[in-house]
Design a protein around this motif. Structure first.
Motif, PDB file in Angstrom:
ATOM      1  N   ASP A  37      50.826  34.663  51.745  1.00 15.40           N
ATOM      2  CA  ASP A  37      50.959  33.748  50.611  1.00 15.40           C
ATOM      3  C   ASP A  37      52.310  33.877  49.891  1.00 15.40           C
ATOM      4  O   ASP A  37      52.545  33.247  48.881  1.00 15.40           O
ATOM      5  CB  ASP A  37      49.810  33.928  49.622  1.00 15.40           C
ATOM      6  N   GLY A  38      53.212  34.714  50.431  1.00 13.48           N
ATOM      7  CA  GLY A  38      54.561  34.839  49.891  1.00 13.48           C
ATOM      8  C   GLY A  38      54.768  35.954  48.890  1.00 13.48           C
ATOM      9  O   GLY A  38      55.887  36.215  48.475  1.00 13.48           O
ATOM     10  N   ARG A  39      53.704  36.645  48.498  1.00 14.17           N
ATOM     11  CA  ARG A  39      53.865  37.739  47.542  1.00 14.17           C
ATOM     12  C   ARG A  39      54.493  38.953  48.207  1.00 14.17           C
ATOM     13  O   ARG A  39      54.130  39.328  49.319  1.00 14.17           O
ATOM     14  CB  ARG A  39      52.517  38.142  46.938  1.00 14.17           C
ATOM     15  N   ALA A  40      55.430  39.585  47.509  1.00 16.14           N
ATOM     16  CA  ALA A  40      56.072  40.806  48.008  1.00 16.14           C
ATOM     17  C   ALA A  40      55.115  41.981  47.854  1.00 16.14           C
ATOM     18  O   ALA A  40      54.300  42.018  46.927  1.00 16.14           O
ATOM     19  CB  ALA A  40      57.347  41.079  47.233  1.00 16.14           C
ATOM     20  N   THR A  41      55.204  42.937  48.769  1.00 12.68           N
ATOM     21  CA  THR A  41      54.389  44.144  48.678  1.00 12.68           C
ATOM     22  C   THR A  41      55.258  45.314  48.234  1.00 12.68           C
ATOM     23  O   THR A  41      56.479  45.301  48.401  1.00 12.68           O
ATOM     24  CB  THR A  41      53.736  44.490  50.028  1.00 12.68           C
ATOM     25  N   THR A  42      54.608  46.319  47.668  1.00 10.70           N
ATOM     26  CA  THR A  42      55.288  47.522  47.201  1.00 10.70           C
ATOM     27  C   THR A  42      54.496  48.729  47.670  1.00 10.70           C
ATOM     28  O   THR A  42      53.268  48.726  47.627  1.00 10.70           O
ATOM     29  CB  THR A  42      55.369  47.538  45.660  1.00 10.70           C
ATOM     30  N   LEU A  43      55.213  49.773  48.097  1.00  2.57           N
ATOM     31  CA  LEU A  43      54.588  51.022  48.519  1.00  2.57           C
ATOM     32  C   LEU A  43      54.838  52.070  47.440  1.00  2.57           C
ATOM     33  O   LEU A  43      55.973  52.256  47.003  1.00  2.57           O
ATOM     34  CB  LEU A  43      55.179  51.514  49.836  1.00  2.57           C
ATOM     35  N   VAL A  44      53.778  52.734  46.990  1.00  2.00           N
ATOM     36  CA  VAL A  44      53.907  53.888  46.100  1.00  2.00           C
ATOM     37  C   VAL A  44      53.143  55.044  46.726  1.00  2.00           C
ATOM     38  O   VAL A  44      52.163  54.837  47.455  1.00  2.00           O
ATOM     39  CB  VAL A  44      53.378  53.607  44.674  1.00  2.00           C
TER      40      VAL A  44
END
Length: 88
Positions: A37-44
């Motif tokens: 859907d175009g949302r960026a992902t983030t890894l923590v």
């Protein structure tokens, strides 16, 4: 034309150093991952058993986020999340 051994050693070192910079540059410039859907992902990452990962995601997303993937290994929790779209 006679060249000294030190000339070739310096040139060889320069080529190795240049190659290392190019190789490392490729690692740091990797593209971010996006959901369909175009949302960026983030890894923590945080210690297993701590709520630090969820706190970071909540703060980063102003409260609303979706967990994309979660895993733990060697006492470290890895959380990949995407912020929810703002309500219109």
């Amino acid at each position: 034309m006679k060249r000294s051994l030190s000339f070739f050693a310096r040139r060889s070192s320069l080529l190795v150093a240049t190659g290392a910079v190019v190789a490392l540059g490729g690692c740091s410039s990797s593209a971010p991952l996006f959901l369909s859907d175009g949302r960026a992902t983030t890894l923590v990452q945080c210690p297993v058993g701590s709520d630090s990962c969820s706190q970071q995601a909540t703060a980063s997303c102003n409260g609303g986020y979706d967990v994309v993937r979660q895993s733990s290994e060697s006492g470290t929790l890895s959380l990949i999340y995407a912020c929810r779209a703002a309500a219109k």
